[in-house]
Design a protein around this motif. Structure first.
Motif, PDB file in Angstrom:
ATOM      1  N   SER A  55      34.033  51.969 -20.657  1.00  0.00           N
ATOM      2  CA  SER A  55      32.770  53.147 -21.231  1.00  0.00           C
ATOM      3  C   SER A  55      32.388  52.895 -22.638  1.00  0.00           C
ATOM      4  O   SER A  55      31.368  53.425 -23.084  1.00  0.00           O
ATOM      5  N   THR A  56      32.980  51.905 -23.249  1.00  0.00           N
ATOM      6  CA  THR A  56      32.418  51.501 -24.540  1.00  0.00           C
ATOM      7  C   THR A  56      31.216  50.227 -24.440  1.00  0.00           C
ATOM      8  O   THR A  56      30.273  50.369 -25.281  1.00  0.00           O
ATOM      9  N   PHE A  57      31.590  49.521 -23.605  1.00  0.00           N
ATOM     10  CA  PHE A  57      30.636  48.050 -23.635  1.00  0.00           C
ATOM     11  C   PHE A  57      29.953  48.082 -22.018  1.00  0.00           C
ATOM     12  O   PHE A  57      28.865  47.760 -22.060  1.00  0.00           O
ATOM     13  N   GLN A  58      31.004  47.821 -21.177  1.00  0.00           N
ATOM     14  CA  GLN A  58      30.376  47.415 -19.774  1.00  0.00           C
ATOM     15  C   GLN A  58      29.325  48.391 -19.058  1.00  0.00           C
ATOM     16  O   GLN A  58      28.171  47.760 -19.093  1.00  0.00           O
ATOM     17  N   LEU A  59      29.702  49.354 -19.357  1.00  0.00           N
ATOM     18  CA  LEU A  59      28.832  50.404 -18.388  1.00  0.00           C
ATOM     19  C   LEU A  59      27.623  50.709 -19.317  1.00  0.00           C
ATOM     20  O   LEU A  59      26.491  50.536 -19.070  1.00  0.00           O
ATOM     21  N   PRO A  60      27.731  50.969 -20.742  1.00  0.00           N
ATOM     22  CA  PRO A  60      26.733  51.194 -21.491  1.00  0.00           C
ATOM     23  C   PRO A  60      25.566  49.906 -21.357  1.00  0.00           C
ATOM     24  O   PRO A  60      24.370  50.126 -21.602  1.00  0.00           O
ATOM     25  N   GLY A  61      26.227  48.932 -21.361  1.00  0.00           N
ATOM     26  CA  GLY A  61      25.439  47.677 -21.537  1.00  0.00           C
ATOM     27  C   GLY A  61      24.346  47.294 -20.158  1.00  0.00           C
ATOM     28  O   GLY A  61      23.292  47.088 -20.488  1.00  0.00           O
ATOM     29  N   PHE A  62      25.028  47.753 -19.054  1.00  0.00           N
ATOM     30  CA  PHE A  62      24.225  47.641 -17.933  1.00  0.00           C
ATOM     31  C   PHE A  62      23.068  48.844 -18.149  1.00  0.00           C
ATOM     32  O   PHE A  62      22.070  48.702 -17.487  1.00  0.00           O
ATOM     33  N   GLU A  63      23.721  50.048 -18.526  1.00  0.00           N
ATOM     34  CA  GLU A  63      22.688  51.210 -18.489  1.00  0.00           C
ATOM     35  C   GLU A  63      21.465  50.940 -19.352  1.00  0.00           C
ATOM     36  O   GLU A  63      20.361  51.207 -19.146  1.00  0.00           O
ATOM     37  N   GLN A  64      21.786  50.221 -20.381  1.00  0.00           N
ATOM     38  CA  GLN A  64      20.804  50.077 -21.706  1.00  0.00           C
ATOM     39  C   GLN A  64      19.862  48.860 -20.963  1.00  0.00           C
ATOM     40  O   GLN A  64      18.627  48.793 -21.688  1.00  0.00           O
ATOM     41  N   GLY A  65      20.352  47.995 -20.490  1.00  0.00           N
ATOM     42  CA  GLY A  65      19.575  46.894 -20.054  1.00  0.00           C
ATOM     43  C   GLY A  65      18.944  47.049 -18.704  1.00  0.00           C
ATOM     44  O   GLY A  65      18.491  45.878 -18.213  1.00  0.00           O
ATOM     45  N   PHE A  66      18.944  48.021 -18.197  1.00  0.00           N
ATOM     46  CA  PHE A  66      18.229  48.158 -16.696  1.00  0.00           C
ATOM     47  C   PHE A  66      16.922  47.466 -16.699  1.00  0.00           C
ATOM     48  O   PHE A  66      16.727  46.883 -15.842  1.00  0.00           O
ATOM     49  N   ALA A  67      16.017  47.975 -17.787  1.00  0.00           N
ATOM     50  CA  ALA A  67      14.801  47.266 -17.338  1.00  0.00           C
ATOM     51  C   ALA A  67      14.633  45.734 -17.416  1.00  0.00           C
ATOM     52  O   ALA A  67      13.684  45.288 -16.727  1.00  0.00           O
ATOM     53  N   ASP A  68      15.632  45.134 -18.128  1.00  0.00           N
ATOM     54  CA  ASP A  68      15.403  43.958 -18.201  1.00  0.00           C
ATOM     55  C   ASP A  68      15.861  43.372 -16.847  1.00  0.00           C
ATOM     56  O   ASP A  68      15.479  42.503 -16.592  1.00  0.00           O
ATOM     57  N   PHE A  69      16.968  44.100 -16.315  1.00  0.00           N
ATOM     58  CA  PHE A  69      17.327  43.502 -15.005  1.00  0.00           C
ATOM     59  C   PHE A  69      16.286  43.866 -14.011  1.00  0.00           C
ATOM     60  O   PHE A  69      15.834  42.871 -13.082  1.00  0.00           O
ATOM     61  N   GLN A  70      15.527  44.856 -14.105  1.00  0.00           N
ATOM     62  CA  GLN A  70      14.577  45.030 -13.015  1.00  0.00           C
ATOM     63  C   GLN A  70      13.382  44.049 -13.520  1.00  0.00           C
ATOM     64  O   GLN A  70      12.778  43.594 -12.152  1.00  0.00           O
ATOM     65  N   ALA A  71      13.216  43.686 -14.498  1.00  0.00           N
ATOM     66  CA  ALA A  71      12.119  42.490 -14.744  1.00  0.00           C
ATOM     67  C   ALA A  71      12.444  41.145 -14.039  1.00  0.00           C
ATOM     68  O   ALA A  71      11.536  40.376 -13.807  1.00  0.00           O
ATOM     69  N   LEU A  72      13.598  41.088 -13.765  1.00  0.00           N
ATOM     70  CA  LEU A  72      14.298  39.949 -13.197  1.00  0.00           C
ATOM     71  C   LEU A  72      14.492  40.106 -11.735  1.00  0.00           C
ATOM     72  O   LEU A  72      15.293  39.202 -11.331  1.00  0.00           O
TER      73      LEU A  72
END
Length: 182
Positions: free
Chosen positions: A57-74
């Motif tokens: 809840s503190t690192f893994q899920l929020p990191g993927f949530e916040q990085g979504f645009a970076d993942f989409q760009a790739l």
């Protein structure tokens, strides 16, 4: 799992909002399959021991949530978070985390987790059977890259986190994009 391996076909019992039901809990059961989630898409799948747990809840899920645009760009179409929790728990966790980008997959019976070889006992924490922490890049239902935390075993006393982090997957995707462009 190994790269090049097709994901197992399983059914997931989900709960989806349906306003036609009315009342304070307008949700209905909906069966989803592995194909529903993974066919025809390039996705990130990450799995963790349990909804509402600290690292998740503190690192893994929020990191993927916040990085979504970076993942989409790739070239990533979707990001899925899977846990051996039921649909009620996963939906409430998604709501509490204000998820807009990451979608949750409830593996309540642990069938998918077992079939990918990641089901472990967490009786030492009172959890019972849960998923080992891992992440993967899945392309049209086939494992393209696999990132598993070290120490896979029952009742492990630590909760390793790093191999399955958003940063690790983003780095892999960037290197993969460079290699394909060369």
């Amino acid at each position: 799992m190994q790269t090049g391996v097709k994901l197992p076909q399983v059914n997931f019992q989900t709960r989806v909002r349906d306003e036609s039901i009315g009342g304070p809990n307008p949700f209905r059961w909906e069966m989803k399959t592995t194909s529903d989630y993974f066919a025809g898409k390039r996705v990130v799948l990450f799995a963790l021991p349990g909804a509402f747990t600290p690292t998740c809840s503190t690192f893994q899920l929020p990191g993927f949530e916040q990085g979504f645009a970076d993942f989409q760009a790739l070239g990533i179409d979707e990001i899925y978070c899977l846990s051996v929790n039921d649909a009620f728990v996963m939906n409430q966790w998604a709501k509490s985390q204000n998820l807009q980008n990451v979608k949750v997959i409830p593996d309540g019976s642990g069938e998918f987790t077992r079939r990918v070889g990641m089901l472990v006992r967490k009786d030492n924490l009172g959890f019972g059977l849960r998923s080992w922490r891992y992440a993967a890049i899945i392309n049209n239902g086939v494992v393209e890259a696999w990132f598993e935390e070290p120490g896979l075993c029952d009742n492990f006393t630590d909760d390793p986190y790093g191999e399955s982090s958003p940063e690790t997957l983003l780095n892999w995707l960037r290197e993969d994009a460079k290699a394909k462009a060369a």
